[in-house]
Scaffold this motif. Sequence first.
Motif, PDB file in Angstrom:
ATOM      1  N   ALA A 160       0.913  -1.053   0.352  1.00 19.01           N
ATOM      2  CA  ALA A 160       0.171   0.173   0.035  1.00 19.01           C
ATOM      3  C   ALA A 160       1.138   1.210   0.471  1.00 19.01           C
ATOM      4  CB  ALA A 160      -1.179   0.252   1.097  1.00 19.01           C
ATOM      5  N   ARG A 161       1.909   0.964   0.747  1.00 15.31           N
ATOM      6  CA  ARG A 161       2.863   2.289   0.580  1.00 15.31           C
ATOM      7  C   ARG A 161       3.829   2.818  -0.412  1.00 15.31           C
ATOM      8  NH1 ARG A 161       3.023   6.405   3.615  1.00 15.31           N
ATOM      9  NH2 ARG A 161       2.552   5.370   5.381  1.00 15.31           N
ATOM     10  N   ASN A 162       3.641   1.804  -1.304  1.00 17.21           N
ATOM     11  CA  ASN A 162       4.140   1.977  -2.589  1.00 17.21           C
ATOM     12  C   ASN A 162       3.559   2.018  -3.756  1.00 17.21           C
ATOM     13  OD1 ASN A 162       7.281   1.081  -2.301  1.00 17.21           O
ATOM     14  ND2 ASN A 162       7.174  -1.465  -2.471  1.00 17.21           N
ATOM     15  N   ALA A 163       2.378   2.108  -3.588  1.00 16.23           N
ATOM     16  CA  ALA A 163       1.082   2.261  -3.910  1.00 16.23           C
ATOM     17  C   ALA A 163       1.602   3.719  -4.206  1.00 16.23           C
ATOM     18  CB  ALA A 163      -0.088   1.266  -4.002  1.00 16.23           C
ATOM     19  N   TYR A 164       1.227   3.930  -2.364  1.00 15.52           N
ATOM     20  CA  TYR A 164       0.801   5.516  -2.859  1.00 15.52           C
ATOM     21  C   TYR A 164       1.663   6.666  -3.134  1.00 15.52           C
ATOM     22  CZ  TYR A 164       0.253   9.335  -0.093  1.00 15.52           C
ATOM     23  OH  TYR A 164      -0.436  10.872   0.627  1.00 15.52           O
ATOM     24  N   GLU A 165       3.122   5.651  -2.919  1.00 16.80           N
ATOM     25  CA  GLU A 165       4.141   6.984  -3.306  1.00 16.80           C
ATOM     26  C   GLU A 165       4.283   7.185  -4.605  1.00 16.80           C
ATOM     27  OE1 GLU A 165       4.862   9.206  -1.294  1.00 16.80           O
ATOM     28  OE2 GLU A 165       4.935   8.045   1.135  1.00 16.80           O
ATOM     29  N   PRO A 167      -2.339  -1.946  -8.729  1.00 16.42           N
ATOM     30  CA  PRO A 167      -1.781  -3.209  -7.655  1.00 16.42           C
ATOM     31  C   PRO A 167      -0.823  -2.286  -6.226  1.00 16.42           C
ATOM     32  CG  PRO A 167      -0.899  -3.951  -9.914  1.00 16.42           C
ATOM     33  CD  PRO A 167      -1.764  -2.165  -9.935  1.00 16.42           C
ATOM     34  N   GLY A 168      -1.737  -2.861  -5.498  1.00 14.42           N
ATOM     35  CA  GLY A 168      -1.442  -2.018  -4.098  1.00 14.42           C
ATOM     36  C   GLY A 168      -2.596  -0.863  -4.005  1.00 14.42           C
ATOM     37  N   VAL A 169      -2.767  -0.355  -4.517  1.00 14.41           N
ATOM     38  CA  VAL A 169      -4.433   0.227  -3.669  1.00 14.41           C
ATOM     39  C   VAL A 169      -4.566   0.431  -2.943  1.00 14.41           C
ATOM     40  CG1 VAL A 169      -5.524   2.530  -5.019  1.00 14.41           C
ATOM     41  CG2 VAL A 169      -3.630   1.600  -5.922  1.00 14.41           C
ATOM     42  N   VAL A 170      -5.172  -0.963  -3.559  1.00  7.52           N
ATOM     43  CA  VAL A 170      -6.389  -1.558  -2.044  1.00  7.52           C
ATOM     44  C   VAL A 170      -5.885  -3.563  -2.135  1.00  7.52           C
ATOM     45  CG1 VAL A 170      -8.750  -2.397  -1.466  1.00  7.52           C
ATOM     46  CG2 VAL A 170      -8.046  -0.547  -2.851  1.00  7.52           C
ATOM     47  N   ASN A 171      -5.429  -3.636  -0.318  1.00  6.40           N
ATOM     48  CA  ASN A 171      -4.718  -4.802  -0.684  1.00  6.40           C
ATOM     49  C   ASN A 171      -5.984  -5.365   0.450  1.00  6.40           C
ATOM     50  OD1 ASN A 171      -2.356  -4.875  -1.987  1.00  6.40           O
ATOM     51  ND2 ASN A 171      -2.666  -2.810   0.013  1.00  6.40           N
ATOM     52  N   ILE A 172      -6.550  -7.000   0.395  1.00  6.31           N
ATOM     53  CA  ILE A 172      -7.641  -6.973   1.044  1.00  6.31           C
ATOM     54  C   ILE A 172      -7.100  -8.696   2.285  1.00  6.31           C
ATOM     55  CG2 ILE A 172     -10.242  -7.974   1.194  1.00  6.31           C
ATOM     56  CD1 ILE A 172     -10.559  -6.283  -0.595  1.00  6.31           C
ATOM     57  N   ILE A 173      -6.920  -7.818   3.022  1.00 11.27           N
ATOM     58  CA  ILE A 173      -6.447  -9.416   4.727  1.00 11.27           C
ATOM     59  C   ILE A 173      -6.895  -9.934   5.145  1.00 11.27           C
ATOM     60  CG2 ILE A 173      -3.503  -8.423   3.558  1.00 11.27           C
ATOM     61  CD1 ILE A 173      -4.269  -7.634   6.403  1.00 11.27           C
ATOM     62  N   THR A 174      -6.779 -11.304   5.111  1.00 11.42           N
ATOM     63  CA  THR A 174      -8.677 -11.981   6.352  1.00 11.42           C
ATOM     64  C   THR A 174      -7.628 -12.001   7.659  1.00 11.42           C
ATOM     65  OG1 THR A 174      -8.089 -13.649   4.921  1.00 11.42           O
ATOM     66  CG2 THR A 174      -9.845 -12.720   4.472  1.00 11.42           C
ATOM     67  N   GLY A 175      -8.351 -12.707   8.619  1.00  7.26           N
ATOM     68  CA  GLY A 175      -7.994 -12.687   9.839  1.00  7.26           C
ATOM     69  C   GLY A 175      -8.964 -12.699  10.669  1.00  7.26           C
ATOM     70  N   ALA A 176      -8.320 -12.775  12.160  1.00 10.39           N
ATOM     71  CA  ALA A 176      -9.052 -12.446  13.303  1.00 10.39           C
ATOM     72  C   ALA A 176      -8.484 -11.081  14.056  1.00 10.39           C
ATOM     73  CB  ALA A 176      -9.190 -13.364  13.871  1.00 10.39           C
ATOM     74  N   GLY A 177      -9.008 -11.245  15.262  1.00 13.02           N
ATOM     75  CA  GLY A 177      -7.943 -10.280  16.134  1.00 13.02           C
ATOM     76  C   GLY A 177      -6.848  -9.789  15.861  1.00 13.02           C
ATOM     77  N   ALA A 178      -5.945 -10.571  16.090  1.00 15.44           N
ATOM     78  CA  ALA A 178      -4.712 -10.774  15.891  1.00 15.44           C
ATOM     79  C   ALA A 178      -4.045 -10.190  14.759  1.00 15.44           C
ATOM     80  CB  ALA A 178      -3.889 -12.001  16.551  1.00 15.44           C
ATOM     81  N   THR A 179      -5.153 -10.454  13.623  1.00 13.96           N
ATOM     82  CA  THR A 179      -4.484  -9.780  12.363  1.00 13.96           C
ATOM     83  C   THR A 179      -4.964  -8.192  12.789  1.00 13.96           C
ATOM     84  OG1 THR A 179      -5.159 -11.808  11.098  1.00 13.96           O
ATOM     85  CG2 THR A 179      -5.095 -10.190   9.885  1.00 13.96           C
ATOM     86  N   GLY A 180      -5.918  -7.620  12.983  1.00 13.71           N
ATOM     87  CA  GLY A 180      -7.210  -6.486  13.007  1.00 13.71           C
ATOM     88  C   GLY A 180      -5.552  -5.322  14.411  1.00 13.71           C
ATOM     89  N   ALA A 181      -5.392  -6.386  15.293  1.00 15.53           N
ATOM     90  CA  ALA A 181      -3.781  -5.744  16.357  1.00 15.53           C
ATOM     91  C   ALA A 181      -2.940  -5.852  15.643  1.00 15.53           C
ATOM     92  CB  ALA A 181      -3.493  -6.804  17.366  1.00 15.53           C
TER      93      ALA A 181
END
Lengths: 491, 297
Positions: free
Chosen positions: A81-86, A220-234
């Motif tokens: 996401a950072r690379n896509a932003y910059e 690529p990288g502008v939107v990334n969608i990752i799945t997981g539970a609380g630990a991923t969110g943290a």
Amino acid sequence: MATKKNNTVKLQFDSSRNLAPALESKSVAKIADQYDLFINGKFEKPSSKKYFNTINPANEEKLSSVAEANSADVNKAVVAARNAYEKVWKKTSAKERSKYIYRIARMIQERARELAVIETLDGGKPIRESRDFDVPTAANHFFYYAGWADKLEYAFPNRKPQSLGVAGQIIPWNFPLLMAAWKIAPALATGNTVVLKPAETTPLTALKLAEIIQEADLPPGVVNIITGAGATGAALVNHPDINKIAFTGSTDVGKIIQKAIAGTNKKATLELGGKAANIIFDDAPLDQAVEGVINGIFFNQGHVCCAGSRLFVQESVYKIVLQKLKDRMESLIVGNPLDKNTDIGAINSKQQLDVINKYLKIGQQEGAEMFQSSCNIPKKGFYCRPTIFTNVAQSNRIAQEEIFGPVLAIQTFRTEDEAIEKANNTPFGLSAGVWTDKGSKIFNMTSKLRAGVIWANTYNKFDPTSPFGGYKESGFGREGGMHGLEGYLTV
Amino acid sequence: MATTKRLEVLKTYKIYIGGQFPRTESGRTYIACSPKGEQLANVCLSSRKDFRDAVGSARGAFGAWSGRSAFNRGQILYRIAEMLEGRKAQFVDELIKQGSSKAIAENEVNLSIDRLIYYSGWCDKYQQVFSSVNPVASSHFNFSVLEPMGVIAAIAPQENSLIGLVSIMAPVIAGGNTCVILASQNKALCGVTFAEVLNSSDLPGGVVNILTGKVSELLPYFADHMDVNATCFCESDKSMQQSIKEKAALNLKRVVIYEFQKWMNEETQSPYFINDFQEVKTTWHPIENIGGGKAGY
């Protein structure tokens, strides 16, 4: 005052009302056996090598298994996401940015049926709601914010608003696709890039959205969608290269997030819990009001942060309102979410059903009187009958705490001031409802209720142009409308 | 004949809570000094209890103050400016004692007066700039307006002890909030004297409460009090900022941080400072649709 005659005729709900099933076909829903993480425009296997199952809460059958992102995966997504932003998104003209978002909106519309069916399978909400509300509103949200991308300076007079960078976004399981739209659309329109984590019980429509985003040819990288539970969110919240956290979920987690980012410059929008008051005055159109109360608390099985979970009825009409409410509850159809006749679908998860059942016990132990509709509920899957509590005291936990289920706590009041006092007597302040025929009373009430969204003679209405968000412990920042831009910009 | 030199009457610098000038309940004081170390005055070293009393006053004043018409709030801010203009010399004198040159002191007081006038004018205008009528697709009238957050606890800038305090207070109260402000610790004189200006300005008691004391002692309470809606901090000290934000999470307080070095600059005033202490409230109402054309906004 004149006594009101109870003209309510007890409705008959015998076998003649057992409608034939009208099942929506599952054939449009293409669900893969396994889903990977959407990072940098590609679906990638998780470095955790772990997957978890997502089930259909209506029958407890497995739908798919989904990758669990660990902190290395989160880092990968943030770097993308950072690379896509910059390198790309910051340099993309606002006009072109706008067109990408329009394209996503259109593709959601094109695949609306598929998305609606998957939303219902994965989350348990009635197909009528996912088809008529969740999916079209999600598409409209992208449409609305697409148009803002090249007009931001008109929203902030005398300012040149700047994007923030990378937004980390965490969304709940009650409106999975719609919440993804609420998060992604304004972030992209304001020139930010995104790492989004859907809820662990409802990841599928977000992953379908990832497919759409890929198809739409978003860089690529502008939107990334990752799945997981609380630990991923943290891991996402705590990642040092995130500029903005947008979170929708419980107040408890919201507080943890605010504390976790205290030592950083991360900007935050928190859309948290609620315990909304729905207030009926004796001059209200009672049938409409009852309909509004039913919609307020039973919409989406009550899994709504702005659900009208406290009902205040003016004493003089209490009996008639209660009777009308019970009658209307008896007419609600609880069952298979894919059936177009279904009013109330499945509770989203076993865990949430346990929470609701815990509160049903607490309510009775505290001395409140419970009434549930007498409908049958399916043997398999997670279901809860529509429930109301009467004889509720202001201090009861069912009147203070967010239950997030089809459970309504009813209290009475005599004067306007008493209604305001009771309605505001909560740490929350997300929404409220007022039912009266008198215009001046509406404005007195709506200006004194301390909540971010007030519905007068209506309830649970949403629109992309309409800002949404809470006062007090319901969080801060707004999503939707012109005001929803601010959270993603330095103004 | 021998003439006796007239003995100057010294002022007791007290705190300002609920429209009254009590001493701190703690009975403690500290000495306000000039940069050269000359003793200027004994100043109240406010305690946690003083802060809680001040929050109580601010909460009590909130309903009536936020309920005043925007026009009336504007008039009262204008009146504060008038009172400050009349006591210019006193403030210039205090600022010089606290280390300013005469020219800078005069400039700071003039700009403070002008800033009050500036925000007086905004009282009945910011709503028109920041609110909206939202064209929803369904048949509803839908509009969003700003409403004050409630009680604001603010630690005023340490430098620019007069205009810093004014620059925080004016947008907060222009927007209908009430507040508790901790005056500059080492330059506390103007904060107290400004309370005297407020007290003669038709500003209802409790709308602005001004304490003096130590930032390090009071900062935790400014951030963790459960009946405060937002905390404002104006220094770049990161560990203090972090401490405020962590404690604010107890009840999801809004935290507003300004890191301006110079509060005399033009960039330190705008309606966005008012906006920083506002909530957005959105209201819906159905529109009847009878007959041919669709009604709506």
